[in-house]
Design an enzyme around this catalytic site. Structure first.
Site, PDB file in Angstrom:
ATOM      1  N   TYR A   1      12.073  -5.132  -2.832  1.00  0.00           N
ATOM      2  CA  TYR A   1      12.463  -5.648  -1.504  1.00  0.00           C
ATOM      3  C   TYR A   1      11.968  -7.084  -1.345  1.00  0.00           C
ATOM      4  O   TYR A   1      12.722  -7.976  -0.925  1.00  0.00           O
ATOM      5  CB  TYR A   1      11.904  -4.765  -0.388  1.00  0.00           C
ATOM      6  CG  TYR A   1      12.139  -5.356   0.988  1.00  0.00           C
ATOM      7  CD1 TYR A   1      13.440  -5.493   1.484  1.00  0.00           C
ATOM      8  CD2 TYR A   1      11.081  -5.827   1.776  1.00  0.00           C
ATOM      9  CE1 TYR A   1      13.678  -6.072   2.723  1.00  0.00           C
ATOM     10  CE2 TYR A   1      11.309  -6.390   3.019  1.00  0.00           C
ATOM     11  CZ  TYR A   1      12.609  -6.511   3.487  1.00  0.00           C
ATOM     12  OH  TYR A   1      12.842  -7.100   4.707  1.00  0.00           O
TER      13      TYR A   1
ATOM     14  N   LYS B   1      14.124 -10.639  -0.757  1.00  0.00           N
ATOM     15  CA  LYS B   1      13.918 -11.603   0.339  1.00  0.00           C
ATOM     16  C   LYS B   1      13.542 -12.990  -0.207  1.00  0.00           C
ATOM     17  O   LYS B   1      13.874 -14.020   0.387  1.00  0.00           O
ATOM     18  CB  LYS B   1      12.849 -11.084   1.313  1.00  0.00           C
ATOM     19  CG  LYS B   1      13.330  -9.863   2.099  1.00  0.00           C
ATOM     20  CD  LYS B   1      14.452 -10.224   3.057  1.00  0.00           C
ATOM     21  CE  LYS B   1      15.508  -9.186   3.190  1.00  0.00           C
ATOM     22  NZ  LYS B   1      16.579  -9.518   4.142  1.00  0.00           N
TER      23      LYS B   1
END
Ligand SMILES: NC(=O)c1ccc[n+]([C@@H]2O[C@H](COP(=O)([O-])OP(=O)(O)OC[C@H]3O[C@@H](n4cnc5c(N)ncnc54)[C@H](OP(=O)(O)O)[C@@H]3O)[C@@H](O)[C@H]2O)c1
Length: 274
Positions: free
Chosen positions: A159, A163
């Protein structure tokens, strides 16, 4: 900048992905309050229809619903077809989700789904709208980065990497698109009270509201490259102003406090943690 100025600067229509919940929903409301017509995108059609009638009724704008699963590789084609004839001036790409826990315990299919939604779908949208905006010599692109984007994050490795991709993309495009009068903004919040934590199986403590994120981001568009909306994101950013090596370790501690219990004895399950 007031309502009229924002619409004049960018154009009357805005696309908001992830509009069925949390930050995307707050952006849609804030943009409607500023007079934008909206194309609302997410998977949950009933939530989108409810929001669209709410916004049309409250602000007198037009809000169209487009129920799409952005992990589906053909989804963006439908979005582009829907937008072809509209004077789109703003893209807010807020659809996204996170996973948590050890990467080796996760199902690969879930991790790849996340890359598809958080990165591939955003890349396609940005490529399409940036070209249109550059041709029109006006437009704005808002991308959802995160406080986790600036270093590796154990137990949220993929994750955080997704980002970091978004943050880096925004930083490059900010300068590439400037000569075309197109504004790019990376929004890097800390924990926000939305559907995110439940889907990512996290239990955060203090959280920012989605409204603060949307309001401060819209205020920063065209003025800054990156905004860290809310006090919490600013505080976390301050605490993380140490060399990258230490930031990774600090984030490991933060994640240890937020990750829901995992497997015992460090064993790797065949099906992952979900
Ligand atoms: N909350 C936080 O702490 C936080 C912090 C930093 C950054 N962010 C980022 O902010 C963005 C918005 O998250 P949020 O906090 O608002 O979480 P949220 O309340 O869970 O909202 C996520 C949105 O993304 C949509 N979405 C998820 N998967 C999708 C898919 N496959 N296809 C289409 N839409 C999909 C969801 O709609 P459906 O379920 O209806 O499809 C929902 O509207 C994300 O990019 C996230 O990474 C969040």
């Amino acid at each position: 900048m007031n309502n009229i100025q924002l619409v004049n600067k960018y154009g009357i229509w805005a696309v908001v992905t992830g509009a069925s919940s949390g930050i995307g929903r707050a952006f849609a409301s804030e943009l409607a309050a500023n007079g934008f017509n909206l194309v609302l995108v997410a998977r949950r059609q009933p939530e989108l229809f409810q929001l669209s009638s709410e916004l049309e009724h409250t602000f007198g704008v037009e809000a169209r619903v487009l129920a799409l699963d952005l992990s589906d590789r053909s989804a963006n084609e439908q979005l582009m077809m829907e937008c072809e004839a509209l004077d789109i001036g703003l893209l807010v790409a807020a659809a996204g989700f996170g996973t948590s826990g050890r990467f080796i315990d996760a199902e690969l299919v879930d991790e790849l789904d996340m890359v598809d939604v958080n990165c591939r779908a955003v890349t396609e949208q940005v490529h399409y709208f940036a070209r249109r905006f550059a041709r029109n010599k006006k437009g704005g692109i808002v991308l959802l980065s995160s406080i986790v984007a600036f270093q590796g994050v154990p137990k949220s490795s993929n994750y955080a990497a997704s980002k970091a991709y978004i943050q880096t993309l925004a930083e490059g495009l900010y300068y590439e698109l400037k000569p075309y009068n197109v504004d790019v903004l990376a929004v890097a919040p800390g924990p926000v009270d939305s559907g995110f934590a439940e889907r990512a199986r996290l239990s955060p403590g203090k959280m920012e509201t989605p409204d603060i994120v949307a309001k401060q981001s819209i205020a920063a568009l065209g003025k800054r490259l990156t905004v860290r909306p809310g006090m919490l994101a600013k505080l976390l950013n301050f605490l993380l102003t140490v060399p990258r090596y230490f930031r990774i370790r600090i984030m490991a501690l933060v994640m240890a406090g937020m990750t829901k219990p995992q497997l015992k004895n460090g064993t790797i399950s065949e099906r992952g943690t979900k």
